[in-house]
Design an enzyme around this catalytic site. Structure first.
Site, mmCIF file in Angstrom:
data_model
loop_
_atom_site.group_PDB
_atom_site.id
_atom_site.type_symbol
_atom_site.label_atom_id
_atom_site.label_comp_id
_atom_site.label_asym_id
_atom_site.label_seq_id
_atom_site.Cartn_x
_atom_site.Cartn_y
_atom_site.Cartn_z
ATOM 1 N N ASP A 213 29.971 -3.141 17.223
ATOM 2 C CA ASP A 213 30.481 -3.081 18.585
ATOM 3 C C ASP A 213 31.194 -4.378 18.973
ATOM 4 O OD1 ASP A 213 30.739 -1.426 20.838
ATOM 5 O OD2 ASP A 213 29.272 -2.652 21.907
ATOM 6 N N LYS A 217 35.162 -7.269 11.711
ATOM 7 C CA LYS A 217 34.755 -8.133 10.587
ATOM 8 C C LYS A 217 33.469 -8.831 11.020
ATOM 9 C CE LYS A 217 37.056 -11.796 8.368
ATOM 10 N NZ LYS A 217 38.090 -12.740 8.798
#
Ligand SMILES: NC(=O)c1ccc[n+]([C@@H]2O[C@H](COP(=O)([O-])OP(=O)(O)OC[C@H]3O[C@@H](n4cnc5c(N)ncnc54)[C@H](OP(=O)(O)O)[C@@H]3O)[C@@H](O)[C@H]2O)c1
Ligand SMILES: NC(=O)c1ccc[n+]([C@@H]2O[C@H](COP(=O)([O-])OP(=O)(O)OC[C@H]3O[C@@H](n4cnc5c(N)ncnc54)[C@H](OP(=O)(O)O)[C@@H]3O)[C@@H](O)[C@H]2O)c1
Lengths: 339, 339
Positions: A213, A217
């Site tokens: 969320d 990355k």
């Protein structure tokens, strides 16, 4: 007589779920307040994934329903007619990438855009560039930390020529709660289970612990052996997550010896963006954070040794919709008729 | 082509001291940045207490100097000509109440106003009402906590119909520093002397300890027997202030027993405003405050259990001027020509 100069701003709302409904409610309940400032927001269309309700005559309340693909055509029609005359704000409170085509067309017609939906800005880079090409005509406060005035503050700082060097933030209420609870010597597995029972996590807490969320990355808090492909949510909660207790305890202790605490943070610098667990001084804004608040620290020339800190609830339909409405009111300034 | 649409906003600057000079510097150094957004800020006049320098021809750089009272007439002239056409922002970076007449005249001519100077807003109530009568045309971010986005955030919250129930703040860097240092068991008199030696206080520290900078109706930290009428600054520092050590130590201890700390705060509720020493939970944003940062906690429907917190450096010419420039750029939206 400023209060009699009515400046009417038409709005088309895409997405009428939790946030969209709250926004409609806020627009209606704020009418008297906005009237005092000589402003009126008029919702001329509301759409969901399949159709668009268009106000034919706002006075009689007469409406027409259009199904897709005709519905999209109607939005473009409104954008073409109103964009450069009275102005039109296209508000995206959907949770899909599918609105991006309409949004880009609206930009071409001189319309303004207000987003709660972050997907149009986080997909293709060309889309992002196109949408922000006329930067004073797009607002997206509620895409970060719900209604917290983060984007508005960053925009102000940049506009005043104060170069931002880095932004450090804790934008996941769930991970904020988990990390701060660990400090009291609680077991990681216990904290995760409590967070779930308090309703802070997704049904599968790994959706939060994976950090998806916060950014694409990311540093996940669990290894792939404990991931959704390897075991069920039930098994993860009953036996999997406890396997992480010891290593987490050691990390907390090692940090504590240095006067630090662990926080799950996102750091943006000119060189790039990093997301994951970090040791931070106990005494920094992020280190002092308890519970599920969002926190953002902004460092710039003016806020160098001690950052500008913005903190508060970073989720909720009411707050998110309030942020969108404040954005719309700001955009309204672009269409004020001179007294 | 948004970047070629030049919207030129004329500005008259009243007051060219520490803040005013920084503002001029920022305006010039931001030119390329603002040009990218299709915006240009053009300083057409700069005044001090006795005269006004007017740019006759911005291209040749030719200027004329007018002495008072002719100078004021020139400002009104510019307001009359530009107010309702291209727009004009009258920027007050002076530290006097004397500008209020010009500011009110400017409002009458449809001009916008940006203030670093809080005096015009805190004098007669009729002046305040007149100045804010067209609320979207006045900005005064830098009158509170320098450039901290406090007013911008409060304005956004109000605009979205989220009713603010109270605002609790620590807006004196000096008193913030003094109160937080007391927690470590330091003597009041020592802390005051250290604050003075660090340059945090006015030459006579009682100017800060009296709290006059925070509000008119205040709780002073020293009794009248130790006031400027009763003893010199030297005597106050050498013997007077130490007389307060014991009572302050007792208050700190009593608060600590309840898990509280002492803070010098301003609290605004619908019922009124209170300024003075208060016991606050160690774990609140204000209780956690260390050093000379300003902090503001805003409570509303959306920020009920956990307030919106804004924290950072609340003083400095650079930061204050940056806040004024961000205000000017916001006002600029009112005069954007449609593409
Ligand atoms: N709630 C929060 O705390 C919060 C905080 C920050 C940001 N946000 C963002 O706010 C947005 C809205 O959240 P939400 O909780 O209101 O979502 P939601 O309840 O799932 O509502 C989404 C709405 O979008 C509609 N929709 C789907 N595809 C569409 C399309 N192509 N065109 C127009 N409408 C479409 C849906 O209609 P159907 O019913 O027809 O599918 C539904 O009405 C999301 O992007 C979310 O990430 C939410
Ligand atoms: N610096 C900060 O940290 C900070 C933070 C927040 C707010 N502020 C506010 O910002 C304002 C400016 O602060 P400063 O530090 O720049 O003050 P300053 O250095 O004392 O400068 C004041 C300027 O105002 C001029 N002035 C006086 N009367 C005037 C009049 N009637 N018309 C036009 N100009 C007049 C003065 O000119 P003369 O030389 O002719 O007297 C001088 O150029 C103050 O109101 C202050 O409270 C400052």
């Amino acid at each position: 007589m400023p209060t009699s100069v009515k400046s009417v701003l038409p709005v088309v709302l895409l997405g009428c779920g939790g946030v969209g409904r709250h926004l409609l409610h806020h627009i209606v309940s704020c009418r008297p307040l906005h009237a005092k400032q000589g402003v009126a927001i008029q919702v001329v269309g509301v759409g969901d994934s399949s159709s668009l309700l268009v106000a034919d005559d706002v006075h009689s309340g007469h409406c027409q329903l259009f199904k897709n693909p005709e519905a999209s055509g109607k939005v473009i029609e409104a954008a073409t007619t109103l964009g450069r005359s009275t102005g039109l704000v296209l508000v995206d409170c959907s949770a899909t990438y599918d609105t991006v085509g309409l949004l880009k067309a609206a930009v071409d017609h001189g319309c303004c855009i207000a987003l709660a939906n972050k997907k149009p800005l986080t997909g293709a880079y060309e889309d992002f560039e196109k949408l922000v090409s006329n930067f004073r005509r797009i607002r997206f406060e509620s895409t970060v930390g719900a209604g917290l005035p983060v984007i508005a503050s960053v925009t102000r700082i940049i506009a005043s020529g104060d170069p931002i060097s880095r932004i450090v933030s804790s934008l996941s209420g769930t991970l904020g709660y988990v990390m701060s609870e660990l400090e009291d010597g609680k077991k990681f597995s216990e904290v995760v289970k409590t967070a779930k029972s308090l309703g802070y996590t997704e049904p599968d807490p790994r959706d939060d612990l994976g950090g998806m969320d916060v950014a694409r990355k990311v540093g996940s808090l669990y290894p792939s052996e404990l991931g959704p492909d390897a075991m069920s949510t039930k098994d993860f909660l009953e036996s999997g997550v406890a396997q992480l207790d010891k290593s987490m305890e050691e990390r907390v202790k090692a940090a504590s010896l240095k006067g630090n605490v662990l926080r799950y943070v996102c750091e943006i610098r000119s060189t790039g963006c990093q997301v994951g667990i970090r040791e931070l001084p106990k005494n920094s804004a992020l280190g002092r954070l308890r519970g599920s608040d969002n926190v953002v620290e902004i460092y710039s020339r003016c806020y160098e040794s001690s950052p500008l800190v913005i903190q508060g609830a970073g989720a909720g339909n009411d707050t998110t919709a309030a942020g969108v409405l404040a954005d719309i009111l700001d955009l309204q300034d672009l269409f004020q008729k001179m007294a």
